[in-house]
Design a protein around this motif. Structure first.
Motif, mmCIF file in Angstrom:
data_model
loop_
_atom_site.group_PDB
_atom_site.id
_atom_site.type_symbol
_atom_site.label_atom_id
_atom_site.label_comp_id
_atom_site.label_asym_id
_atom_site.label_seq_id
_atom_site.Cartn_x
_atom_site.Cartn_y
_atom_site.Cartn_z
ATOM 1 N N CYS A 108 44.770 8.414 -74.388
ATOM 2 C CA CYS A 108 44.383 7.031 -73.743
ATOM 3 C C CYS A 108 45.082 7.349 -72.416
ATOM 4 C CB CYS A 108 45.171 6.005 -74.436
ATOM 5 S SG CYS A 108 44.922 5.786 -76.116
ATOM 6 N N PRO A 111 44.996 5.102 -65.939
ATOM 7 C CA PRO A 111 44.840 5.555 -64.814
ATOM 8 C C PRO A 111 45.461 6.986 -64.533
ATOM 9 C CG PRO A 111 46.352 3.971 -64.384
ATOM 10 C CD PRO A 111 46.238 3.890 -65.762
ATOM 11 N N ASP A 176 49.205 6.762 -75.842
ATOM 12 C CA ASP A 176 49.690 5.547 -75.039
ATOM 13 C C ASP A 176 48.754 4.340 -75.270
ATOM 14 O OD1 ASP A 176 51.267 4.011 -73.549
ATOM 15 O OD2 ASP A 176 50.374 4.759 -71.512
ATOM 16 N N PRO A 178 46.267 1.213 -76.418
ATOM 17 C CA PRO A 178 45.917 -0.175 -75.816
ATOM 18 C C PRO A 178 46.933 -0.995 -76.595
ATOM 19 C CG PRO A 178 44.014 0.820 -77.125
ATOM 20 C CD PRO A 178 45.049 1.837 -76.777
ATOM 21 N N ARG A 206 43.894 -1.717 -84.163
ATOM 22 C CA ARG A 206 43.192 -0.733 -83.499
ATOM 23 C C ARG A 206 44.236 0.234 -83.423
ATOM 24 N NH1 ARG A 206 41.335 -2.862 -77.842
ATOM 25 N NH2 ARG A 206 43.474 -3.239 -77.635
HETATM 26 N N1 SAM Z 1 48.450 6.425 -70.614
HETATM 27 C C1 SAM Z 1 48.000 5.633 -69.138
HETATM 28 C C2 SAM Z 1 48.578 5.773 -68.030
HETATM 29 O O1 SAM Z 1 49.986 6.103 -68.281
HETATM 30 O O2 SAM Z 1 48.508 5.598 -66.846
HETATM 31 C C3 SAM Z 1 47.747 4.087 -69.443
HETATM 32 C C4 SAM Z 1 46.990 3.845 -70.884
HETATM 33 S S1 SAM Z 1 46.852 2.242 -71.400
HETATM 34 C C5 SAM Z 1 48.311 1.661 -71.655
HETATM 35 C C6 SAM Z 1 45.591 2.415 -72.685
HETATM 36 C C7 SAM Z 1 44.319 3.101 -72.299
HETATM 37 O O3 SAM Z 1 43.901 3.142 -73.556
HETATM 38 C C8 SAM Z 1 43.417 2.116 -71.387
HETATM 39 O O4 SAM Z 1 43.109 3.004 -70.417
HETATM 40 C C9 SAM Z 1 42.385 1.775 -72.214
HETATM 41 O O5 SAM Z 1 40.936 1.845 -71.535
HETATM 42 C C10 SAM Z 1 42.055 2.729 -73.238
HETATM 43 N N2 SAM Z 1 41.558 2.310 -74.681
HETATM 44 C C11 SAM Z 1 40.870 0.958 -74.714
HETATM 45 N N3 SAM Z 1 40.650 0.897 -76.173
HETATM 46 C C12 SAM Z 1 40.618 2.294 -76.541
HETATM 47 C C13 SAM Z 1 40.255 2.747 -77.906
HETATM 48 N N4 SAM Z 1 39.632 2.196 -78.916
HETATM 49 N N5 SAM Z 1 40.581 4.217 -78.138
HETATM 50 C C14 SAM Z 1 41.259 4.961 -77.009
HETATM 51 N N6 SAM Z 1 41.741 4.356 -75.938
HETATM 52 C C15 SAM Z 1 41.313 3.084 -75.760
#
Ligand code: SAM
Length: 453
Positions: A108, A111, A176, A178, A206
């Motif tokens: 995940c 950005p 990491d 959501p 989730r």
């Molecule tokens: N690791 C990133 C960083 O350090 O910059 C931040 C990640 S943020 C906490 C969680 C990410 O998971 C988001 O970019 C989001 O779009 C993504 N996400 C959302 N739903 C998801 C899903 N069902 N499976 C995997 N990733 C998902």
């Protein structure tokens, strides 16, 4: 004054080292601004600023500058990253120490805070796949990874379950996940408005689905790093217990100096995790744990593929790189990339299973006898030092980044790398007394010229 949800405060009452009074008080202050320096693009920038205790390259800034107006930000000299989350690098370093040639998946990743950090910690034989399921966010991830400049960092845009097919493939998976975002209330007012117990429950379910999908892709004895920016046990300790209930997973303990203020917590089943409270650390709320996978999902036998190395492309585009011991590959209809030799087989296999935004370093494409160099080469740490370039002032750099003519006067004809403080920003093609600016349209700074001065 920020008012925190009563239901959250009640839920946190029984969490180790939670202090309602100081926690509420910490939320009345601005969030902390911090950056992490790119050790492969050294500029001497921010050296005098206070260090983040758990990250050698992390620096706290006394105030938030307008990063858009700093060409070095665009050159990938640093990444603006929340300080607590830099602990991911510390944890990973403690666990992987001298390991080389790892396959790492940042599941995940957008950005790109943790991915750019991991990229700096891995050796050249290791491969990092930075994945983001939401396509628009994958575009931002691609840009940030391109700025960081590493050839062994690839970007994909897939649902976690697509990686589940790769049984026992990765040595390390970073999830990491959501989450409900309570740890970011000071930075993100929307997270505060949208917080509810129902949302915490939804996020917890989730998170379980994501982890169940990805578990088969981790090798036996491999590592899962799980992180959230939530304080809720349901998304933190309870997830560790859920993992240990479903699979054979054991938590890894690391030693942490007490003065850092990081709280080591135990789940009901005794698994260790690390929590960051904004009243104990100089940073935002965060939770992280590392688990070792003790069961096996069965390692697949993967066939060896014929090399796709393209000698003709090497002859045309080889001048762009410091080291020519790479594979020059056609990776798309009009896309050519350089891959490290150790990673060609990974590419051959993975491109059949997942959707790539980029693999290796995009090189550009042939244009008759000429070569149209990709923007990525300008930002790459592997770009040849001998490439023709022009050193620019801050003002010229900002004009270039607005896709305007920076006003160079008469210069040599041909492709030129625009360099600021020794770092590449992009390409121009000089026609002698005028230039074409090859900064990709979507990278353009949109701030008005008046704001730049
Ligand atoms: N690791 C990133 C960083 O350090 O910059 C931040 C990640 S943020 C906490 C969680 C990410 O998971 C988001 O970019 C989001 O779009 C993504 N996400 C959302 N739903 C998801 C899903 N069902 N499976 C995997 N990733 C998902």
């Amino acid at each position: 004054m920020i008012s925190l949800p009563e239901a959250l405060l009640t839920e946190l009452q029984h969490i180790k080292r939670f202090d309602k009074h100081t926690f509420i008080e910490a939320h009345q202050h601005d969030p902390v601004t911090s950056i992490r320096l790119n050790q492969d693009k050294i500029t001497g920038l921010f050296q005098e600023q206070k260090k983040v205790p758990w990250c050698t390259e992390g620096r706290y800034l006394p105030e938030r500058p307008v990063f858009t107006l700093d060409p070095l930000y665009h050159a990938g000299a640093y990444y603006v990253q929340e300080a607590s989350s830099m602990f991911t690098g510390y944890l990973l370093q403690q666990i992987i120490k001298d390991h080389k040639g790892l396959r790492v998946l940042d599941l995940c990743a957008a950005p790109g805070g943790k991915s750019t950090h991991i990229a700096s910690l891995l050796d050249n034989e290791s491969l990092l796949i930075s994945n983001e399921v939401i396509r628009a966010r994958a575009t931002i991830l691609d840009e940030n990874m391109t700025r960081w400049g590493h050839m062994n960092t690839w970007v994909t845009a897939n649902d976690p379950r697509d990686f589940g097919k790769l049984h026992g493939y990765f040595d390390v998976v970073v999830a990491d996940a959501p989450c409900s975002g309570s740890g970011l209330f000071r930075k993100d007012k929307k997270a505060l408005e949208e917080w509810s117990e129902a949302n915490v429950q939804m996020c917890s379910e989730r998170q379980q689905r994501i982890l169940a999908d990805i578990w088969p892709a981790i090798k036996q004895d491999g590592i899962l790093i799980y992180a959230t920016c939530s304080y809720s046990r349901k998304e933190d300790e309870d997830i560790l217990d859920w993992l240990a209930g479903q699979f054979e997973a054991e938590a890894i303990h690391v030693d942490i100096p007490a003065e850092w203020g990081v709280v080591e917590v135990k789940s009901n089943k005794g698994l260790s995790g690390y929590r960051f409270f904004p009243d104990n650390v100089y940073g935002e709320g965060f939770f992280i744990a590392a688990l070792r996978k003790n069961d096996s999902s069965g390692e697949e036998y993967y066939p060896r593929f014929k090399s796709g190395h393209d000698l003709k492309i090497q002859q045309q585009a080889g001048y762009l790189l410091t080291d020519n011991n790479v594979r020059f590959m056609q990776t798309g209809k009009e896309e050519y990339c350089a891959l490290l030799p150790d990673h060609e087989q990974d590419w051959q296999l993975l491109q059949k299973l997942v959707y790539f935004r980029k693999a290796g370093l995009r090189l550009g494409q042939p244009a008759g006898k000429d070569w149209l160099p990709a923007h990525d080469v300008a930002l790459s740490i592997d770009a040849a030092a001998s490439l023709p370039g022009i050193d620019v002032t801050r003002e010229q750099a900002l004009h270039f980044l607005r896709r305007e003519d920076p006003g160079f006067g008469t210069i040599d004809k041909g492709w030129m790398l625009v360099r600021y403080n020794g770092l590449g920003l992009g390409w121009i093609k000089s026609l002698g007394n005028r230039i074409n600016n090859y900064l990709p349209k979507h990278w353009r700074i949109r701030m008005e010229i008046a704001d730049l001065d």
